[in-house]
Motif scaffolding. Structure first.
Motif, PDB file in Angstrom:
ATOM      1  N   PHE A  56      -6.044  -7.429  -1.275  1.00 38.59           N
ATOM      2  CA  PHE A  56      -4.804  -8.201  -1.419  1.00 38.59           C
ATOM      3  C   PHE A  56      -4.396  -8.820  -0.085  1.00 38.59           C
ATOM      4  CE2 PHE A  56      -0.290  -8.532  -0.781  1.00 38.59           C
ATOM      5  CZ  PHE A  56       0.103  -9.323  -1.846  1.00 38.59           C
ATOM      6  N   LEU A  57      -4.423  -7.991   0.973  1.00 34.03           N
ATOM      7  CA  LEU A  57      -3.946  -8.472   2.278  1.00 34.03           C
ATOM      8  C   LEU A  57      -4.841  -9.572   2.854  1.00 34.03           C
ATOM      9  CD1 LEU A  57      -2.715  -5.101   3.837  1.00 34.03           C
ATOM     10  CD2 LEU A  57      -1.303  -7.069   3.212  1.00 34.03           C
ATOM     11  N   TYR A  94       6.765   0.351   6.010  1.00 29.90           N
ATOM     12  CA  TYR A  94       7.482  -0.773   5.399  1.00 29.90           C
ATOM     13  C   TYR A  94       8.993  -0.737   5.661  1.00 29.90           C
ATOM     14  CZ  TYR A  94       3.143  -2.391   3.409  1.00 29.90           C
ATOM     15  OH  TYR A  94       1.871  -2.886   3.272  1.00 29.90           O
ATOM     16  N   PHE A 148       0.171  -4.622 -10.309  1.00 33.02           N
ATOM     17  CA  PHE A 148      -0.543  -4.031  -9.167  1.00 33.02           C
ATOM     18  C   PHE A 148      -0.183  -2.546  -9.039  1.00 33.02           C
ATOM     19  CE2 PHE A 148      -2.191  -3.639  -4.862  1.00 33.02           C
ATOM     20  CZ  PHE A 148      -3.232  -4.552  -4.839  1.00 33.02           C
TER      21      PHE A 148
HETATM   22  C1  LIG Z   1       0.405  -5.765  -3.556  1.00 33.96           C
HETATM   23  C2  LIG Z   1       1.199  -5.839  -2.275  1.00 33.96           C
HETATM   24  N1  LIG Z   1       2.371  -6.477  -2.261  1.00 33.96           N
HETATM   25  C3  LIG Z   1       3.060  -6.525  -1.074  1.00 33.96           C
HETATM   26  C4  LIG Z   1       2.615  -5.974   0.076  1.00 33.96           C
HETATM   27  C5  LIG Z   1       3.376  -6.030   1.346  1.00 33.96           C
HETATM   28  N2  LIG Z   1       2.785  -6.920   2.271  1.00 33.96           N
HETATM   29  C6  LIG Z   1       1.385  -5.338   0.006  1.00 33.96           C
HETATM   30  N3  LIG Z   1       0.835  -4.746   1.097  1.00 33.96           N
HETATM   31  N4  LIG Z   1       0.662  -5.253  -1.178  1.00 33.96           N
END
Ligand SMILES: Cc1ncc(CN)c(N)n1
Length: 229
Positions: free
Chosen positions: A54-55, A173, A218
């Motif tokens: 994802f990142l 976070y 997700f």
């Molecule tokens: C699925 C997802 N969404 C958001 C983030 C926060 N950057 C993340 N790490 N992963």
């Protein structure tokens, strides 16, 4: 609530427009169980692996924001966001995965789940088809949502921090770097949304709704991985 002749929309109007979906995302069972430590480790490990993919795509989306930037101010801003993901968030993520016994080689080779594929390509498609604001709105649930989730988790009494294997994730976070990036993005979105028409707001709200639904998927993907890794 904005009036129809001069709406002056903000990010809060987007989250309120899809309040039920937004709440399902930020208060998902994955998140609640991560906070009370009942989340199986296989779920978190699977989530971490997919989040690496994802990142990577998230960084590409900010690369697209660089390309879509109409002036030097926006170009610098998108470039800084791209750099922060590549140099900081992805670096932290790789280190974090290592602590969870997931090597960089394993990360590079893993197969992308459909949920990862759907979400990341949706964001990139919004950016390709639309303008910089479409792209920012598609990215908003990611940045704003994770920032909100982490602060809520730290504040709520049901969160267990002591001996919580996911504590570092929550603190990353909720930490100042991520929170300040989130505040900047809220400011950017509030400014950009302040002069869109009602019709344009509805288009953007649909993007925001779909990106939020894909965030929910997700989490669910992670939760479904009880025995898969
Ligand atoms: C699925 C997802 N969404 C958001 C983030 C926060 N950057 C993340 N790490 N992963």
């Amino acid at each position: 609530m904005p009036s129809s002749d001069s709406p002056h929309y903000t990010l809060a109007d987007l989250t309120q427009r899809h309040e039920a979906i937004w709440q399902t995302y930020i208060d998902h069972e994955f998140v609640r169980r991560l906070a009370d430590t009942s989340l199986p480790e296989s779920c978190f490990r699977h989530y971490l692996q997919q989040d690496y993919r994802f990142l990577i795509h998230f960084a590409r989306a900010w690369g697209l924001a660089v390309y879509k930037s109409p002036d030097l101010f926006e170009l610098r801003r998108a470039f800084e966001a791209l750099k922060a993901i590549v140099d900081t968030e992805l670096d932290l993520h790789v280190g974090f995965c290592r602590q969870w016994g997931i090597s960089e080689r394993e990360l590079a080779e893993l197969e992308e789940e459909r949920e990862t594929l759907a979400y990341t390509r949706f964001v990139l498609d919004c950016g390709h088809r639309g303008d910089l604001l479409d792209l920012h709105v598609a990215l908003a649930p990611c940045l704003i949502g994770y920032g909100e989730i982490a602060t809520r988790l730290l504040e709520q009494p049901t969160t267990v921090l002591e001996h919580n294997p996911y504590r570092e994730w929550i603190e990353m976070y909720a930490g100042e770097d991520f929170q300040s990036a989130m505040r900047d993005e809220i400011e950017w979105l509030d400014r950009a949304l302040s002069d869109v028409s009602t019709e344009r707001f509805e288009q953007l709200a649909a993007i925001f709704r779909d990106a939020t639904r894909l965030e929910i998927d997700f989490w669910q993907m992670g939760l479904n991985a009880v025995r898969s890794s």
